[in-house]
Motif scaffolding. Sequence first.
Motif, mmCIF file in Angstrom:
data_model
loop_
_atom_site.group_PDB
_atom_site.id
_atom_site.type_symbol
_atom_site.label_atom_id
_atom_site.label_comp_id
_atom_site.label_asym_id
_atom_site.label_seq_id
_atom_site.Cartn_x
_atom_site.Cartn_y
_atom_site.Cartn_z
ATOM 1 N N GLU A 117 49.477 -16.990 63.823
ATOM 2 C CA GLU A 117 51.458 -16.694 63.007
ATOM 3 C C GLU A 117 51.263 -15.997 62.201
ATOM 4 N N LEU A 118 51.649 -14.634 62.050
ATOM 5 C CA LEU A 118 51.728 -13.797 61.626
ATOM 6 C C LEU A 118 53.677 -14.129 61.438
ATOM 7 N N LYS A 119 54.018 -14.238 62.414
ATOM 8 C CA LYS A 119 55.862 -14.289 62.202
ATOM 9 C C LYS A 119 56.334 -15.484 61.563
ATOM 10 N N LYS A 120 55.415 -16.807 61.629
ATOM 11 C CA LYS A 120 55.799 -17.712 61.296
ATOM 12 C C LYS A 120 55.427 -17.773 59.871
ATOM 13 N N ILE A 121 54.771 -17.216 59.007
ATOM 14 C CA ILE A 121 54.010 -17.554 57.899
ATOM 15 C C ILE A 121 55.449 -16.375 57.282
ATOM 16 N N ASN A 122 55.790 -14.966 57.046
ATOM 17 C CA ASN A 122 57.196 -14.251 57.367
ATOM 18 C C ASN A 122 57.949 -15.047 56.957
ATOM 19 N N ASP A 123 58.536 -15.686 58.496
ATOM 20 C CA ASP A 123 59.566 -16.445 58.082
ATOM 21 C C ASP A 123 59.706 -16.495 57.228
ATOM 22 N N VAL A 124 58.652 -17.829 57.134
ATOM 23 C CA VAL A 124 58.927 -19.239 55.675
ATOM 24 C C VAL A 124 59.162 -18.692 54.841
ATOM 25 N N VAL A 125 58.616 -17.672 53.622
ATOM 26 C CA VAL A 125 58.494 -16.370 52.803
ATOM 27 C C VAL A 125 60.327 -16.070 53.241
ATOM 28 N N ASP A 126 60.272 -15.539 53.557
ATOM 29 C CA ASP A 126 62.015 -15.340 53.551
ATOM 30 C C ASP A 126 62.887 -16.025 53.516
ATOM 31 N N LEU A 127 62.531 -17.568 54.350
ATOM 32 C CA LEU A 127 63.202 -18.365 54.318
ATOM 33 C C LEU A 127 63.366 -19.439 53.163
ATOM 34 N N LEU A 128 62.600 -19.072 51.845
ATOM 35 C CA LEU A 128 61.971 -19.446 50.921
ATOM 36 C C LEU A 128 63.608 -19.077 49.754
ATOM 37 N N LEU A 129 63.464 -17.218 50.181
ATOM 38 C CA LEU A 129 63.824 -16.945 49.390
ATOM 39 C C LEU A 129 65.213 -16.783 49.810
ATOM 40 N N LYS A 130 65.746 -17.302 50.863
ATOM 41 C CA LYS A 130 67.253 -17.228 51.282
ATOM 42 C C LYS A 130 67.822 -18.362 50.591
ATOM 43 N N LEU A 131 67.295 -19.686 51.130
ATOM 44 C CA LEU A 131 67.239 -21.149 50.324
ATOM 45 C C LEU A 131 67.248 -20.834 48.957
ATOM 46 N N ARG A 132 66.326 -19.960 47.926
ATOM 47 C CA ARG A 132 66.513 -19.514 46.769
ATOM 48 C C ARG A 132 67.642 -18.897 46.660
ATOM 49 N N GLY A 133 68.071 -18.391 47.305
ATOM 50 C CA GLY A 133 69.368 -17.223 46.732
ATOM 51 C C GLY A 133 69.932 -16.951 45.420
ATOM 52 N N ASP A 134 70.178 -17.245 44.753
ATOM 53 C CA ASP A 134 70.513 -16.364 43.041
ATOM 54 C C ASP A 134 69.722 -17.521 42.186
ATOM 55 N N LYS A 135 69.033 -18.239 42.315
ATOM 56 C CA LYS A 135 68.554 -19.273 41.671
ATOM 57 C C LYS A 135 67.506 -18.647 41.210
ATOM 58 N N LYS A 136 66.649 -19.506 39.489
ATOM 59 C CA LYS A 136 65.857 -18.846 38.770
ATOM 60 C C LYS A 136 64.973 -18.617 39.754
#
Length: 326
Positions: free
Chosen positions: A141-160
Amino acid sequence: MDSSTTYKNPKKINFGLHENSCNLSCPKCLVHSKNYTRGVEIKKTLGVMTIEDIIKVFEEVKAYRPMVSPSFWSEPLLNKKLFTVFSVEAKKRNLPIMINTNGLLIDQKMAEFLIDNLTTVSVSIDATTKETLQKVRSTDELKKINDVVDLLLKLRGDKKLPRIVVSFTEEDDNLHERDQFVDYWLKRADAIRINKAYSDERTISKKNHIERVPCREIYDSLTIDFDGTARFCCLDGYRETNLGNVFRDGVHNVWNGKMFNKLRLGHEGKGEKIHPFCEGCDQWAGFNIIKEYQDGELLIRETQYSTYLNRLDRMSNWDTATRRGD
């Protein structure tokens, strides 16, 4: 290193929330892989921490704010309720929280929780193709894991915070994908950790002779098992060591106790023999930073067995107050 005066408090505390649990069975895992019979047996003896014991530790250590991590040979998100309470109670006391996770249990709601509460999220990936991921982590499930990291980065946005890290453990089956992994994730994550897989004897199969020095882990990291037992370090997956009981005696008394200081004196060659558990282990060389330098837009930190690639434009979320050797 002077264990009696220099290292007054642990900078990081690992908690064994529920150490018989993982949703993967990575071939290299000493506890959850069927390749290691000792791990299969040890899982039968493991249990779950109580939130009352966790809070007792939090109350004792909150004044000096160590990093707290609910990851000791398990997937921390598998017991969602306990992990959530752990994180909420830690945050109430201004304790920085980090997790190591395989990412597969992070959905939208959990991702939002992690962004709102954690200091560091480190996702173990180890591959750039699903075929290789299957070999090294028993899932495709590589795509799922990669998508999760991308989701975390997106949700964090400009937050520290949180700091978002990905890791790659080198093995024969994935070594050919290392450079591609680095190229892919340097454009996304805050940092990358590259390290080598070790055996059930806590050794690296391909290594050079290195003159031994005291191990970083016994000076700034405390590992507490589910029942309060303090282990020598995070590598004791088979529960061979015991430095006292934190739930019974308290963090301070164990950290500064006779057994812990005897262990440190053995590493320092000051009147004590190095403990047999440590004598055959070479992972101290994977903890101790020996080189740090800037290369272009990266701060690179190296041990004998690990390389940490830190993006200079993402260094503001690496808290100097809780910074250890990694």
